[in-house]
Design a protein around this motif. Sequence first.
Motif, PDB file in Angstrom:
ATOM      1  N   TYR A 138      -3.842   9.310   3.246  1.00 23.16           N
ATOM      2  CA  TYR A 138      -2.500   8.895   3.636  1.00 23.16           C
ATOM      3  C   TYR A 138      -2.577   7.938   4.812  1.00 23.16           C
ATOM      4  O   TYR A 138      -3.581   7.877   5.526  1.00 23.16           O
ATOM      5  N   SER A 139      -1.493   7.211   5.017  1.00 23.96           N
ATOM      6  CA  SER A 139      -1.504   6.197   6.065  1.00 23.96           C
ATOM      7  C   SER A 139      -0.545   6.527   7.215  1.00 23.96           C
ATOM      8  O   SER A 139      -0.678   5.975   8.296  1.00 23.96           O
ATOM      9  N   ASN A 140       0.396   7.437   6.982  1.00 25.96           N
ATOM     10  CA  ASN A 140       1.409   7.735   7.991  1.00 25.96           C
ATOM     11  C   ASN A 140       0.911   8.848   8.913  1.00 25.96           C
ATOM     12  O   ASN A 140       0.844  10.000   8.521  1.00 25.96           O
ATOM     13  N   SER A 141       0.609   8.499  10.146  1.00 22.87           N
ATOM     14  CA  SER A 141       0.069   9.492  11.079  1.00 22.87           C
ATOM     15  C   SER A 141       1.119  10.514  11.513  1.00 22.87           C
ATOM     16  O   SER A 141       0.807  11.500  12.173  1.00 22.87           O
ATOM     17  N   ALA A 142       2.381  10.301  11.150  1.00 19.62           N
ATOM     18  CA  ALA A 142       3.441  11.254  11.500  1.00 19.62           C
ATOM     19  C   ALA A 142       3.477  12.466  10.569  1.00 19.62           C
ATOM     20  O   ALA A 142       4.159  13.440  10.869  1.00 19.62           O
ATOM     21  N   PHE A 143       2.780  12.400   9.464  1.00 22.20           N
ATOM     22  CA  PHE A 143       2.771  13.556   8.554  1.00 22.20           C
ATOM     23  C   PHE A 143       2.183  14.766   9.265  1.00 22.20           C
ATOM     24  O   PHE A 143       1.120  14.682   9.881  1.00 22.20           O
ATOM     25  N   GLN A 144       2.889  15.887   9.166  1.00 15.70           N
ATOM     26  CA  GLN A 144       2.444  17.093   9.850  1.00 15.70           C
ATOM     27  C   GLN A 144       2.183  18.251   8.900  1.00 15.70           C
ATOM     28  O   GLN A 144       1.423  19.155   9.226  1.00 15.70           O
ATOM     29  N   TYR A 145       2.870  18.252   7.771  1.00 18.63           N
ATOM     30  CA  TYR A 145       2.765  19.362   6.831  1.00 18.63           C
ATOM     31  C   TYR A 145       2.202  18.832   5.521  1.00 18.63           C
ATOM     32  O   TYR A 145       2.587  17.766   5.051  1.00 18.63           O
ATOM     33  N   GLN A 182       0.841  -1.194   0.000  1.00 17.47           N
ATOM     34  CA  GLN A 182       0.000   0.000   0.000  1.00 17.47           C
ATOM     35  C   GLN A 182       0.877   1.246   0.000  1.00 17.47           C
ATOM     36  O   GLN A 182       1.832   1.344   0.771  1.00 17.47           O
ATOM     37  N   LYS A 183       0.553   2.199  -0.885  1.00 22.18           N
ATOM     38  CA  LYS A 183       1.307   3.439  -0.929  1.00 22.18           C
ATOM     39  C   LYS A 183       0.999   4.263   0.314  1.00 22.18           C
ATOM     40  O   LYS A 183      -0.100   4.213   0.861  1.00 22.18           O
ATOM     41  N   GLU A 184       1.990   5.072   0.726  1.00 24.25           N
ATOM     42  CA  GLU A 184       1.767   5.946   1.880  1.00 24.25           C
ATOM     43  C   GLU A 184       0.755   7.033   1.564  1.00 24.25           C
ATOM     44  O   GLU A 184       0.041   7.494   2.456  1.00 24.25           O
ATOM     45  N   VAL A 185       0.743   7.493   0.330  1.00 21.47           N
ATOM     46  CA  VAL A 185      -0.179   8.550  -0.099  1.00 21.47           C
ATOM     47  C   VAL A 185      -0.923   8.069  -1.341  1.00 21.47           C
ATOM     48  O   VAL A 185      -0.298   7.683  -2.325  1.00 21.47           O
TER      49      VAL A 185
END
Lengths: 111, 114
Positions: free
Chosen positions: B25-32, B1-4
Amino acid sequence: DVKVTQSSRYLVKRTGEKVFLECVQDMDHENMFWYRQDPGLGLRLIYFSYDVKMKEKGDIPEGYSVSREKKERFSLILESASTNQTSMYLCASSSVGREQYFGPGTRLTVT
Amino acid sequence: QKEVEQDPGPLSVPEGAIVSLNCTYSNSAFQYFMWYRQYSRKGPELLMYTYSSGNKEDGRFTAQVDKSSKYISLFIRDSQPSDSATYLCAMEGFSSGSARQLTFGSGTQLTVLP
């Protein structure tokens, strides 16, 4: 305005050739990036640099190297070009913790 | 699965329509979160830049971020033929030193018909 320039818009090279792609930015940005863009895959990070002579691998560094001898200039080198490196190559720059600004791109064809 | 994940389109709308472009998106660390516009044979240009949940408006463009759902949107009001381009969403990955690494969606190709 931020200006990021790339040395060539279109380039055709033969398999096995060494290829140099040059990028220059005029905003005194600390960070510079090289991406390739392919249909359906989006932009993928090859290498980036956060200071002169510093470099870090991105997601797809295999087959590429980079050089940053001066702050404003970041070079991408294909040591031995292959047909699967045919792509659009995009350079970007940013200041510390800020958004990235892109150059116009170099469309490279390897035959 | 792609992150975005981003719907590649193509999307065709009549002039004056409201356009909605989306990314998950799947990465909960994305902030910006960013939206770039890319005209044919040109480099991407930054359109919108946000760092929190909620809406940000700039002229005819509104960026919306819902971190709880991991979903971002770009709305274009009163769309014009000059808006015809590929729209890329981008999100911050991890940072190494001062350099933010971005993860991009694959882009949505938009055509606004006169």
